[in-house]
Write a protein that holds these residues in place. Structure first.
Motif, PDB file in Angstrom:
ATOM      1  N   ILE A  56       0.875  -1.172   0.000  1.00  0.00           N
ATOM      2  CA  ILE A  56       0.000   0.000   0.000  1.00  0.00           C
ATOM      3  C   ILE A  56       0.908   1.217   0.000  1.00  0.00           C
ATOM      4  O   ILE A  56       1.825   1.329   0.808  1.00  0.00           O
ATOM      5  N   ARG A  57       0.610   2.144  -0.904  1.00  0.00           N
ATOM      6  CA  ARG A  57       1.432   3.364  -1.004  1.00  0.00           C
ATOM      7  C   ARG A  57       0.537   4.579  -0.858  1.00  0.00           C
ATOM      8  O   ARG A  57      -0.470   4.711  -1.554  1.00  0.00           O
ATOM      9  N   ILE A  58       0.918   5.453   0.043  1.00  0.00           N
ATOM     10  CA  ILE A  58       0.249   6.734   0.227  1.00  0.00           C
ATOM     11  C   ILE A  58       1.345   7.791   0.157  1.00  0.00           C
ATOM     12  O   ILE A  58       2.206   7.846   1.026  1.00  0.00           O
ATOM     13  N   GLY A  59       1.318   8.585  -0.887  1.00  0.00           N
ATOM     14  CA  GLY A  59       2.395   9.544  -1.101  1.00  0.00           C
ATOM     15  C   GLY A  59       3.698   8.802  -1.311  1.00  0.00           C
ATOM     16  O   GLY A  59       3.795   7.927  -2.165  1.00  0.00           O
ATOM     17  N   ASP A  60       4.699   9.113  -0.513  1.00  0.00           N
ATOM     18  CA  ASP A  60       5.997   8.441  -0.606  1.00  0.00           C
ATOM     19  C   ASP A  60       6.169   7.329   0.421  1.00  0.00           C
ATOM     20  O   ASP A  60       7.236   6.723   0.505  1.00  0.00           O
ATOM     21  N   THR A  61       5.126   7.065   1.197  1.00  0.00           N
ATOM     22  CA  THR A  61       5.199   6.071   2.265  1.00  0.00           C
ATOM     23  C   THR A  61       4.594   4.758   1.793  1.00  0.00           C
ATOM     24  O   THR A  61       3.504   4.740   1.224  1.00  0.00           O
ATOM     25  N   VAL A  62       5.307   3.658   2.032  1.00  0.00           N
ATOM     26  CA  VAL A  62       4.875   2.339   1.562  1.00  0.00           C
ATOM     27  C   VAL A  62       4.789   1.378   2.740  1.00  0.00           C
ATOM     28  O   VAL A  62       5.674   1.347   3.596  1.00  0.00           O
ATOM     29  N   LEU A  63       3.723   0.594   2.750  1.00  0.00           N
ATOM     30  CA  LEU A  63       3.569  -0.515   3.681  1.00  0.00           C
ATOM     31  C   LEU A  63       3.496  -1.786   2.858  1.00  0.00           C
ATOM     32  O   LEU A  63       2.686  -1.884   1.935  1.00  0.00           O
ATOM     33  N   SER A  64       4.354  -2.751   3.163  1.00  0.00           N
ATOM     34  CA  SER A  64       4.294  -4.031   2.461  1.00  0.00           C
ATOM     35  C   SER A  64       4.707  -5.127   3.430  1.00  0.00           C
ATOM     36  O   SER A  64       5.302  -4.873   4.464  1.00  0.00           O
ATOM     37  N   GLY A  65       4.368  -6.339   3.078  1.00  0.00           N
ATOM     38  CA  GLY A  65       4.725  -7.459   3.924  1.00  0.00           C
ATOM     39  C   GLY A  65       4.119  -8.741   3.403  1.00  0.00           C
ATOM     40  O   GLY A  65       3.243  -8.712   2.543  1.00  0.00           O
ATOM     41  N   ILE A  66       4.575  -9.846   3.943  1.00  0.00           N
ATOM     42  CA  ILE A  66       4.057 -11.143   3.539  1.00  0.00           C
ATOM     43  C   ILE A  66       2.558 -11.203   3.800  1.00  0.00           C
ATOM     44  O   ILE A  66       1.780 -11.637   2.968  1.00  0.00           O
ATOM     45  N   TYR A  67       2.153 -10.765   4.982  1.00  0.00           N
ATOM     46  CA  TYR A  67       0.735 -10.748   5.307  1.00  0.00           C
ATOM     47  C   TYR A  67       0.425  -9.445   6.027  1.00  0.00           C
ATOM     48  O   TYR A  67       0.991  -9.178   7.087  1.00  0.00           O
ATOM     49  N   LEU A  68      -0.435  -8.647   5.444  1.00  0.00           N
ATOM     50  CA  LEU A  68      -0.823  -7.375   6.048  1.00  0.00           C
ATOM     51  C   LEU A  68      -2.106  -7.585   6.845  1.00  0.00           C
ATOM     52  O   LEU A  68      -3.193  -7.677   6.276  1.00  0.00           O
ATOM     53  N   HIS A  69      -1.971  -7.652   8.155  1.00  0.00           N
ATOM     54  CA  HIS A  69      -3.120  -7.798   9.036  1.00  0.00           C
ATOM     55  C   HIS A  69      -3.947  -6.515   9.027  1.00  0.00           C
ATOM     56  O   HIS A  69      -3.425  -5.429   8.761  1.00  0.00           O
ATOM     57  N   ARG A  70      -5.205  -6.637   9.340  1.00  0.00           N
ATOM     58  CA  ARG A  70      -6.108  -5.484   9.370  1.00  0.00           C
ATOM     59  C   ARG A  70      -5.566  -4.389  10.292  1.00  0.00           C
ATOM     60  O   ARG A  70      -5.575  -3.224   9.947  1.00  0.00           O
ATOM     61  N   HIS A  71      -5.078  -4.771  11.476  1.00  0.00           N
ATOM     62  CA  HIS A  71      -4.577  -3.777  12.431  1.00  0.00           C
ATOM     63  C   HIS A  71      -3.342  -3.053  11.898  1.00  0.00           C
ATOM     64  O   HIS A  71      -3.167  -1.859  12.139  1.00  0.00           O
ATOM     65  N   ARG A  72      -2.519  -3.759  11.181  1.00  0.00           N
ATOM     66  CA  ARG A  72      -1.320  -3.142  10.602  1.00  0.00           C
ATOM     67  C   ARG A  72      -1.696  -2.125   9.523  1.00  0.00           C
ATOM     68  O   ARG A  72      -1.116  -1.034   9.449  1.00  0.00           O
ATOM     69  N   ILE A  73      -2.698  -2.469   8.715  1.00  0.00           N
ATOM     70  CA  ILE A  73      -3.181  -1.536   7.688  1.00  0.00           C
ATOM     71  C   ILE A  73      -3.832  -0.328   8.348  1.00  0.00           C
ATOM     72  O   ILE A  73      -3.589   0.815   7.949  1.00  0.00           O
ATOM     73  N   GLU A  74      -4.628  -0.573   9.368  1.00  0.00           N
ATOM     74  CA  GLU A  74      -5.293   0.516  10.081  1.00  0.00           C
ATOM     75  C   GLU A  74      -4.274   1.468  10.708  1.00  0.00           C
ATOM     76  O   GLU A  74      -4.402   2.692  10.616  1.00  0.00           O
ATOM     77  N   ASP A  75      -3.234   0.924  11.337  1.00  0.00           N
ATOM     78  CA  ASP A  75      -2.171   1.758  11.909  1.00  0.00           C
ATOM     79  C   ASP A  75      -1.481   2.589  10.844  1.00  0.00           C
ATOM     80  O   ASP A  75      -1.191   3.762  11.034  1.00  0.00           O
ATOM     81  N   PHE A  76      -1.221   1.972   9.695  1.00  0.00           N
ATOM     82  CA  PHE A  76      -0.579   2.676   8.584  1.00  0.00           C
ATOM     83  C   PHE A  76      -1.463   3.825   8.091  1.00  0.00           C
ATOM     84  O   PHE A  76      -0.966   4.942   7.861  1.00  0.00           O
ATOM     85  N   LEU A  77      -2.752   3.582   7.959  1.00  0.00           N
ATOM     86  CA  LEU A  77      -3.666   4.633   7.519  1.00  0.00           C
ATOM     87  C   LEU A  77      -3.708   5.778   8.521  1.00  0.00           C
ATOM     88  O   LEU A  77      -3.780   6.953   8.135  1.00  0.00           O
ATOM     89  N   ARG A  78      -3.652   5.462   9.800  1.00  0.00           N
ATOM     90  CA  ARG A  78      -3.637   6.510  10.825  1.00  0.00           C
ATOM     91  C   ARG A  78      -2.327   7.311  10.770  1.00  0.00           C
ATOM     92  O   ARG A  78      -2.333   8.535  10.877  1.00  0.00           O
ATOM     93  N   GLN A  79      -1.206   6.615  10.619  1.00  0.00           N
ATOM     94  CA  GLN A  79       0.090   7.282  10.584  1.00  0.00           C
ATOM     95  C   GLN A  79       0.219   8.222   9.397  1.00  0.00           C
ATOM     96  O   GLN A  79       0.930   9.234   9.477  1.00  0.00           O
ATOM     97  N   THR A  80      -0.434   7.888   8.303  1.00  0.00           N
ATOM     98  CA  THR A  80      -0.352   8.737   7.107  1.00  0.00           C
ATOM     99  C   THR A  80      -1.469   9.765   7.041  1.00  0.00           C
ATOM    100  O   THR A  80      -1.567  10.507   6.071  1.00  0.00           O
TER     101      THR A  80
END
Length: 83
Positions: A56-80
């Motif tokens: 997942i890419r928002i601007g210049d920030t990227v989140l990736s991984g073998i398995y993206l758990h819902r909480h990890r995605i939610e944290d990433f969305l909050r951080q960005t």
């Protein structure tokens, strides 16, 4: 704001991460989730800094991984600042 989701249709982990992402952004019409199928243009994905899917890419920030758990995605969305 545009959220770019890198995936391939063959990837079950991508399917689940996309489902979590769409669930989290469902009530936010200001957020646009754009799917990018990396098999169509892997060179472009590499230029975007994508080395693993799902990603997942928002601007210049990227989140990736073998398995993206819902909480990890939610944290990433909050951080960005998306949530």
């Amino acid at each position: 704001m545009t959220i770019i989701f890198y995936r391939t249709r063959l990837c079950p982990r991508c399917y689940m991460a996309r489902k979590h992402l769409l669930d989290l952004t469902h009530d936010r019409p200001d957020l646009i989730v754009e799917d990018r199928e990396i098999l169509r243009d892997p060179i472009a994905a590499g230029r975007d800094g994508i080395t693993m899917i799902p990603a997942i890419r928002i601007g210049d920030t990227v989140l990736s991984g073998i398995y993206l758990h819902r909480h990890r995605i939610e944290d990433f969305l909050r951080q960005t600042g998306c949530l």
